[in-house]
Design a protein around this motif. Sequence first.
Motif, PDB file in Angstrom:
ATOM      1  N   GLY A  80      39.771  39.078  46.381  1.00  0.00           N
ATOM      2  CA  GLY A  80      39.015  38.343  45.381  1.00  0.00           C
ATOM      3  C   GLY A  80      38.454  39.162  44.238  1.00  0.00           C
ATOM      4  N   GLN A  81      38.411  40.500  44.386  1.00  0.00           N
ATOM      5  CA  GLN A  81      37.839  41.310  43.304  1.00  0.00           C
ATOM      6  C   GLN A  81      38.762  41.316  42.076  1.00  0.00           C
ATOM      7  OE1 GLN A  81      38.435  42.646  46.459  1.00  0.00           O
ATOM      8  NE2 GLN A  81      36.825  44.112  47.010  1.00  0.00           N
ATOM      9  N   LEU A  82      38.130  41.388  40.923  1.00  0.00           N
ATOM     10  CA  LEU A  82      38.878  41.517  39.677  1.00  0.00           C
ATOM     11  C   LEU A  82      39.653  42.830  39.659  1.00  0.00           C
ATOM     12  CD1 LEU A  82      36.083  40.373  37.206  1.00  0.00           C
ATOM     13  CD2 LEU A  82      38.256  39.170  37.547  1.00  0.00           C
ATOM     14  N   PHE A  83      40.840  42.792  39.094  1.00  0.00           N
ATOM     15  CA  PHE A  83      41.600  44.021  38.844  1.00  0.00           C
ATOM     16  C   PHE A  83      42.597  43.733  37.746  1.00  0.00           C
ATOM     17  CE2 PHE A  83      43.347  48.137  39.670  1.00  0.00           C
ATOM     18  CZ  PHE A  83      42.287  48.808  40.274  1.00  0.00           C
ATOM     19  N   GLY A  84      42.698  44.651  36.770  1.00  0.00           N
ATOM     20  CA  GLY A  84      43.459  44.349  35.563  1.00  0.00           C
ATOM     21  C   GLY A  84      44.956  44.488  35.687  1.00  0.00           C
ATOM     22  N   LEU A  85      45.415  45.588  36.313  1.00  0.00           N
ATOM     23  CA  LEU A  85      46.846  45.915  36.337  1.00  0.00           C
ATOM     24  C   LEU A  85      47.227  46.481  37.697  1.00  0.00           C
ATOM     25  CD1 LEU A  85      46.940  47.671  32.853  1.00  0.00           C
ATOM     26  CD2 LEU A  85      48.058  45.488  33.385  1.00  0.00           C
ATOM     27  N   PRO A  86      48.480  46.302  38.115  1.00  0.00           N
ATOM     28  CA  PRO A  86      48.908  46.821  39.416  1.00  0.00           C
ATOM     29  C   PRO A  86      48.908  48.348  39.451  1.00  0.00           C
ATOM     30  CG  PRO A  86      50.512  45.248  38.531  1.00  0.00           C
ATOM     31  CD  PRO A  86      49.568  45.588  37.423  1.00  0.00           C
TER      32      PRO A  86
END
Length: 390
Positions: free
Chosen positions: A85-91
Amino acid sequence: MTASAPASAQRSGVIAPYGGSLVDLMVPQEEREAVKATTTKSLECSDRNACDVELLVVGGFSPLRGFMHQEDYDAVVSGHRLVAGQLFGLPIVMDTDREDVVVGDTVLLTYKGQNLAVLQVEAKWEPNKVVEAKGCYGTTSIEHPAVRMITMERKRFYLGGSLNGLELPQRVFPCKTPAEVRAGLPDGEDVVAFQCRNPIHRAHYELFTRALHAQNVSENAVVLVHPTCGPTQQDDIPGAVRFQTYERLAAEVNNDRIRWAYLPYAMHMAGPREALQHMIIRRNYGCTHFIIGRDMAGCKSSLTGDDFYGPYDAQNFAKECAPELTMETVPSLNLVYTEEEGYVTAEHAEARGLHVKKLSGTQFRKMLRGGEEIPEWFAFKSVVEVLRAA
């Protein structure tokens, strides 16, 4: 900008890392040889891989504890969030063409003669790079530098798994860890992050020093000037040269409300997704606020010159994500230099009919090559000297 209570009013100490604790994957010195001895295969890191390994090991990508499994990769590509569920921008993935590297392997990750880390391969898959490009960068055109990177530089398979750090990459520019940066920040005060990937000129300096006086920033805040020194666009000034300009400038301005550090991060020029990624990283380095400029991390078509993102897409997306990150954004002022009043906002200059002086990047480079004198209102002498020598 609307007024709000500074973040420091509700906080003691330095802001907590994203996820609550700072990840540290470095193996104690006395155990490193034993950990290395468990490996049966090795993979050489690219410059981009090495940046990712370093940020994973030191906690810059907290809460990640290794390269993403496919489930997290898919979730981030489709919705800029981890499965938890945490935000993360790019793999964040390790790539390889090696068919003999399989799930269950313990792999030594090397880089230019160094042993960086040991990867426990827990996942391996062949990604749909068209879906990745569209999800992360909003386009499948190879005119976009990151689309070109994932299709032409990144290899066929992605690997996910936990990491054990052995040593950090040796670089021309020494990159402080998040823990080291945090140790130099004032307790209970706001920390404003300034991201850049180019030499700092007068307008940049005016911008980040004025951010300290924004309405949503505490009175005794500091600014962390935190340039990315990993791979960027092909036509950008090399990292080693940029590093010299920052070092010279830091010595010249000698401002105790400015902290300087370098970030081993490889740019994607991903606009909104990049803005989110930078905010997460800067929170892990102890920042409460993030200066976000017009068209941040944007890029243009190499054929038509059209922008891939709208001028305020990154700002709007970052502002939307900021509350969940318990951070605040500081919009970048549109500053211009005027004959009458020096640096003011473009709106102020227009309202008062002031005479604006301009110097484009193309003109600046032409003047540098031609040995012409660069006006001090545009660039610091120390920065010009380094660029001329390079």
